[in-house]
Design an enzyme around this catalytic site. Structure first.
Site, mmCIF file in Angstrom:
data_model
loop_
_atom_site.group_PDB
_atom_site.id
_atom_site.type_symbol
_atom_site.label_atom_id
_atom_site.label_comp_id
_atom_site.label_asym_id
_atom_site.label_seq_id
_atom_site.Cartn_x
_atom_site.Cartn_y
_atom_site.Cartn_z
ATOM 1 N N CYS A 80 102.853 -11.016 -48.354
ATOM 2 C CA CYS A 80 103.024 -11.971 -49.467
ATOM 3 C C CYS A 80 103.542 -11.242 -50.708
ATOM 4 O O CYS A 80 102.809 -10.473 -51.336
ATOM 5 C CB CYS A 80 101.681 -12.654 -49.748
ATOM 6 S SG CYS A 80 101.644 -13.612 -51.274
ATOM 7 N N CYS A 83 101.697 -11.893 -53.990
ATOM 8 C CA CYS A 83 100.392 -11.221 -53.985
ATOM 9 C C CYS A 83 100.506 -9.811 -54.538
ATOM 10 O O CYS A 83 99.588 -9.308 -55.199
ATOM 11 C CB CYS A 83 99.832 -11.162 -52.568
ATOM 12 S SG CYS A 83 99.473 -12.766 -51.812
#
Length: 323
Positions: A80, A83
């Site tokens: 991700c 993230c």
């Protein structure tokens, strides 16, 4: 990218949790019980400020600890990209707050049961647990200023409603959060050259450089975004904006004219206008024309970012006209 939801109302209102007096009493009892257990988890002031949590350690490290200090949960994954932006920021803020909250990091790939239990729709997603009660904070990467505001409200709510204030931590003595930080890998020189070309206005060079990166790494998200941006800027560079808008107004069935104005709106910051024009174009066309409008709309979604609320709204509108 903008967050999907930056509301803290659930944490401040706390309508889903028990009465504040009862929560305070439970927190005090939990603190007393844990203090009496020699082998129990250490209090927040003696523990790490940032730590990994899995399904086996969740009750001990999150639920029990939340009786003493607000526990912020960062749901993340290695694949991700947002993230990777949000995680280090949350870790730095945990250190800065020095014990007023702690940060639990949960890798969703290895902890699907927790992922589902919290009803997470996408990552990064940030929750808090206070006195054993879970509160959604926000989803998606977010500006630091907004995150600071959310955390301040969370800390205030924990103290006022539950009597939970955490414990001061000597950051210099813990050293753990800084030790967890990993240095970023050196940037791909080809990707760096593409960024430099884009920044300097060499759009043709930027397009070629991004394509070179993608030839070796077709899923490189940074290169895909850069290529989309460079192509957008290339399309509008030599366009006569006044004439393009006149053409689109005079010929509403001319898909190329509608695409040109959508690009101009996007570059000019009129994102919703660009999306609305293309959704309308998709609705009233068919065949290759509809496909061209749909593809352009999806490209512009990538420029803005999938987590942007304007993209979420436009994507729903597109689904309605397609299906």
């Amino acid at each position: 990218m903008q967050p999907r939801n930056m509301s803290i109302s659930g944490a401040v209102d706390l309508s889903a949790v028990k009465a504040a007096a009862e929560a305070k009493e439970k927190a005090q009892q939990a603190r007393a019980q844990r203090a009496a257990q020699p082998g129990g988890p250490p209090p927040a002031g003696a523990a790490q400020l940032v730590f990994d949590v899995d399904e086996a350690s969740f009750e001990r490290d999150v639920l029990q600890r939340s009786a003493e200090v607000p526990v912020v949960i960062d749901f993340w994954a290695e694949w991700c990209e947002p993230c990777k932006q949000l995680g280090p920021l949350l870790e730095r803020l945990a250190v800065e707050h020095a014990g007023r909250f702690v940060l639990a990091k949960i890798d969703v790939d290895g902890n699907q049961a927790l992922f589902q239990q919290f009803g997470v729709q996408g990552i990064p997603a940030v929750f808090a647990v206070i006195a054993g009660q879970a509160l959604p904070l926000f989803q998606g990467a977010a500006p630091e200023e907004q995150i600071r505001q959310i955390l301040d409200q969370l800390i205030q709510a924990a103290e006022e409603r539950f009597g939970i204030v955490g414990a001061p931590v000597d950051v210099s003595a813990t050293g753990a959060p800084e030790a967890q930080a990993t240095p970023e890998p050196p940037e791909d020189p080809t990707l760096a050259a593409a960024h430099a070309a884009l920044d300097s206005g060499d759009l043709g060079g930027a397009v070629q450089a991004y394509e070179n990166v993608l030839a070796g790494d077709p899923q490189n998200a940074e290169a895909l975004l850069g290529l989309t941006q460079a192509q957008l800027l290339s399309r509008v560079r030599d366009v006569d904006a006044q004439q393009a808008r006149k053409d689109a107004a005079d010929r509403p069935a001319d898909v190329a004219a509608q695409l040109a104005v959508a690009d101009l709106d996007m570059v000019g910051g009129h994102v919703e206008d660009a999306f609305g024009r293309l959704v309308d174009t998709v609705q009233r066309t068919a065949g290759d024309d509809r496909q061209a409008a749909r593809v352009r709309l999806l490209e512009l979604f990538e420029v803005v970012g999938a987590d942007d609320p304007r993209v979420v709204t436009a994507r729903s509108a597109l689904a309605r006209v397609l299906f």
